[in-house]
Design an enzyme around this catalytic site. Structure first.
Site, short mmCIF file in Angstrom:
data_model
loop_
_atom_site.label_atom_id
_atom_site.label_comp_id
_atom_site.label_asym_id
_atom_site.label_seq_id
_atom_site.Cartn_x
_atom_site.Cartn_y
_atom_site.Cartn_z
N TYR A 36 0.83 -1.20 0.00
CA TYR A 36 0.00 0.00 0.00
C TYR A 36 0.88 1.25 0.00
CZ TYR A 36 -3.38 3.48 1.55
OH TYR A 36 -4.15 4.62 1.65
N GLU A 58 -11.66 5.59 5.17
CA GLU A 58 -11.03 6.38 6.23
C GLU A 58 -11.98 6.52 7.42
OE1 GLU A 58 -8.01 7.18 6.42
OE2 GLU A 58 -7.24 7.15 4.37
N TRP A 66 -5.12 0.53 10.07
CA TRP A 66 -5.33 0.58 8.62
C TRP A 66 -5.11 -0.79 7.99
CZ3 TRP A 66 -8.04 3.29 5.55
CH2 TRP A 66 -7.82 3.24 4.17
#
Length: 201
Positions: A36, A58, A66
């Site tokens: 990522y 988000e 995350w």
């Protein structure tokens, strides 16, 4: 992505050189997070669904790592119809209940309802330039250039302004910290630490 919360490291960490000889932001150790970092974070995205996806994810990340969201992203994309605002905007109470029973995503009623609310607000924005245009209008004129995690921001005047405008437009779960993470993720400025091999690329 609020990467400093993921990292669990001291707040004065700079780029870390991996076994491949490349310096990276310290949270990008290996696997999914490294992929990522190297291929998505801080790169511009295009199109309404891309912005709606990142805004939604988000919001779902709040209070979570995350890496958890990334692992669940394929399922999020499936159940939210590829973040097609026109489809998600039609979700009713029965759809919310269906998603509350979907173990592959984060089952938080307020966040699921916010995703539907935000899809409807996204449609309403089409008559005024659209979601992408609104977000891009808040890119900072003087972007940050942090050298260590201690210098990284979690909010900015621009993210606060974006949060305020989105709330005015009917969006939910779009606080200044979440919007700063969105701005990092979508490449409104280069979020990588100075010295990271991804900065300015």
């Amino acid at each position: 992505m609020q990467v400093r919360h993921d990292a669990g490291m001291e707040t004065t960490v700079g780029p870390v050189t991996g076994e491949d000889g490349l310096a990276r932001c310290p949270w990008a150790g290996a696997g999914t997070m490294r992929d990522y970092h190297d291929h998505e974070w801080g790169r511009r995205v295009h199109g309404e669904s891309a912005y709606l996806e990142r805004l939604t994810l988000e919001a779902f990340q709040s209070g979570l790592s995350w890496s958890t969201i990334l692992m669940k992203r394929p399922a999020f994309r499936e159940v939210f119809a590829g973040f097609d605002a026109e489809v998600v905007a039609t979700y009713a109470a029965a759809d919310v209940e269906r998603l509350m029973g979907e173990a592959r995503i984060v089952r938080n009623r307020r966040k699921i309802e916010a995703a539907v609310t935000n899809a409807r607000a996204t449609l309403a924005l089409r008559d005024d330039g659209g979601l992408e245009r609104l977000v891009l209008a808040h890119a900072p004129e003087d972007p940050p250039a942090p050298r260590t995690t201690a210098e990284q921001q979690t909010t900015s005047p621009e993210s606060s302004a974006l949060s305020k405008e989105l709330k005015r437009r009917g969006f939910a779960f779009v606080g200044p910290t979440t919007m700063f993470a969105l701005m990092e993720a979508t490449g409104l400025f280069d979020p990588h630490l100075v010295g990271c091999h991804r900065r300015a690329h």
